[in-house]
Design a protein around this motif. Structure first.
Motif, PDB file in Angstrom:
ATOM      1  N   SER A  13       0.850  -1.195   0.000  1.00 22.88           N
ATOM      2  CA  SER A  13       0.000   0.000   0.000  1.00 22.88           C
ATOM      3  C   SER A  13       0.880   1.237   0.000  1.00 22.88           C
ATOM      4  O   SER A  13       1.678   1.444   0.927  1.00 22.88           O
ATOM      5  CB  SER A  13      -0.902   0.014   1.234  1.00 22.88           C
ATOM      6  OG  SER A  13      -1.478   1.294   1.375  1.00 22.88           O
ATOM      7  N   ASP A  38      -4.766   3.694  -1.901  1.00 22.19           N
ATOM      8  CA  ASP A  38      -5.880   4.052  -1.014  1.00 22.19           C
ATOM      9  C   ASP A  38      -6.411   5.431  -1.347  1.00 22.19           C
ATOM     10  O   ASP A  38      -5.736   6.441  -1.122  1.00 22.19           O
ATOM     11  CB  ASP A  38      -5.407   4.022   0.446  1.00 22.19           C
ATOM     12  CG  ASP A  38      -5.146   2.609   0.923  1.00 22.19           C
ATOM     13  OD1 ASP A  38      -6.059   1.779   0.816  1.00 22.19           O
ATOM     14  OD2 ASP A  38      -4.023   2.335   1.397  1.00 22.19           O
ATOM     15  N   GLY A 145      -8.991   4.112   7.001  1.00 19.85           N
ATOM     16  CA  GLY A 145      -8.679   5.524   7.197  1.00 19.85           C
ATOM     17  C   GLY A 145      -7.196   5.812   7.388  1.00 19.85           C
ATOM     18  O   GLY A 145      -6.709   6.837   6.931  1.00 19.85           O
ATOM     19  N   GLY A 148      -0.774   1.726   9.554  1.00 19.95           N
ATOM     20  CA  GLY A 148      -0.069   1.518  10.811  1.00 19.95           C
ATOM     21  C   GLY A 148      -0.926   1.134  12.002  1.00 19.95           C
ATOM     22  O   GLY A 148      -0.487   1.249  13.142  1.00 19.95           O
ATOM     23  N   ASP A 178      -6.756  -6.322   4.320  1.00 22.52           N
ATOM     24  CA  ASP A 178      -6.097  -5.014   4.347  1.00 22.52           C
ATOM     25  C   ASP A 178      -6.134  -4.445   5.757  1.00 22.52           C
ATOM     26  O   ASP A 178      -7.208  -4.211   6.314  1.00 22.52           O
ATOM     27  CB  ASP A 178      -6.840  -4.088   3.366  1.00 22.52           C
ATOM     28  CG  ASP A 178      -6.210  -2.710   3.249  1.00 22.52           C
ATOM     29  OD1 ASP A 178      -5.117  -2.484   3.805  1.00 22.52           O
ATOM     30  OD2 ASP A 178      -6.824  -1.861   2.573  1.00 22.52           O
ATOM     31  N   GLY A 180      -2.901  -3.840   9.027  1.00 27.76           N
ATOM     32  CA  GLY A 180      -2.125  -4.490  10.075  1.00 27.76           C
ATOM     33  C   GLY A 180      -1.460  -5.787   9.664  1.00 27.76           C
ATOM     34  O   GLY A 180      -1.096  -6.597  10.512  1.00 27.76           O
ATOM     35  N   GLY A 200       1.111  -2.040   4.086  1.00 24.08           N
ATOM     36  CA  GLY A 200       1.637  -0.687   3.930  1.00 24.08           C
ATOM     37  C   GLY A 200       2.890  -0.476   4.749  1.00 24.08           C
ATOM     38  O   GLY A 200       4.008  -0.535   4.229  1.00 24.08           O
ATOM     39  N   SER A 201       2.708  -0.286   6.057  1.00 25.57           N
ATOM     40  CA  SER A 201       3.865   0.014   6.909  1.00 25.57           C
ATOM     41  C   SER A 201       4.871  -1.132   6.941  1.00 25.57           C
ATOM     42  O   SER A 201       6.071  -0.894   7.035  1.00 25.57           O
ATOM     43  CB  SER A 201       3.400   0.384   8.324  1.00 25.57           C
ATOM     44  OG  SER A 201       2.412  -0.504   8.778  1.00 25.57           O
TER      45      SER A 201
END
Ligand code: DX5
Ligand code: ZN
Length: 229
Positions: A13, A38, A145, A148, A178, A180, A200-201
């Motif tokens: 992401s 996103d 929203g 992380g 999607d 965590g 993502g993170s």
């Protein structure tokens, strides 16, 4: 026992990437299956990110199929242009519309795969009958929203349920998760039958995002194999 697709898919992401260097950030995850984008409108979710012009530029900057996750109101109005622009997959939220089927039809007519996303608290059951209109089901494992956040394991019950239905009815539906997803959580999601993992993170926070993608994919593959043996 699960019969998810052969190789787990990883979709980094770009929400956790450097927005001033998106072409380079896409190149850093070249071996990814999808690039997850996103789109947030500050109405459906309390955050604002990017829109169609940025997706159009990204499409020119990378060959990775673009996976648009629209966290927006009025998807009937705003979703089809992402498909027309050339996104591979366009996913909108079940909670954002009373009539998801025509939106899916318009996305498919414009040449993209259609995805339906459900928030952690949204049950699967009301949507089971309409899933043949979709190519992807995106199960949110955090409140949409922000990147992380902490993984919500309760949503895996929905993953197990839909995996059983897909296998029993031979449905053509990818199950994506999607929120965590990282080295600590991807195995339980893989065991629950997820096909595609957004991260993502865990990817862009790593020293080498490309290596992080490969490691996550390997971890998911091993967990899935352990579950089926
Ligand atoms: C959250 C977004 C996610 C986010 C995931 O609303 O939909 O795609 O980027 O970020 P991580 O992997 O850090 O939870
Ligand atoms: Zn997302």
């Amino acid at each position: 026992m699960c019969d998810a697709g052969a190789t787990p898919m990883i979709a980094p992401s770009i929400l956790s990437a450097d927005f001033a260097n998106l072409a380079a950030e896409a190149a850093a995850v070249e071996g990814s299956d999808w690039l997850h984008v996103d789109v947030m409108d500050a109405h459906f979710v309390p955050n604002l990110t990017l829109g169609l012009p940025v997706v159009e530029s990204l499409l020119k900057a990378t060959d990775i199929p673009i996976d648009c996750h629209l966290m927006i109101e009025n998807p009937e109005r705003w979703a089809p242009p992402y498909a027309e622009a050339g996104a591979h997959n366009v996913t909108f939220h079940a909670e954002a519309t009373d009539d998801p089927i025509p939106v899916a039809r318009d996305i498919r007519a414009a040449g993209a795969k259609a995805g339906l996303s459900i928030k952690p608290g949204t049950p699967l059951e009301p949507y089971l009958e309409i899933l043949t209109s979709f190519d992807t089901l995106l199960i949110m494992s955090v409140e949409p929203g922000f990147g992380g956040q902490k993984f919500i394991p309760d949503v895996l019950e929905k993953a197990r349920t839909i995996r059983k239905i897909i296998d029993a009815e031979d449905l053509q539906l990818l199950v994506e998760i999607d929120g965590g997803i990282n080295a600590d959580t991807i195995e339980q999601a893989a065991e629950a039958g997820i096909d595609c993992f957004v991260a993502g993170s865990a990817v862009y926070g790593a020293a080498d995002p490309g290596v992080a993608v490969a490691k996550l994919r390997e971890q998911a593959a091993q967990a899935r194999n352990a579950g089926t043996n």
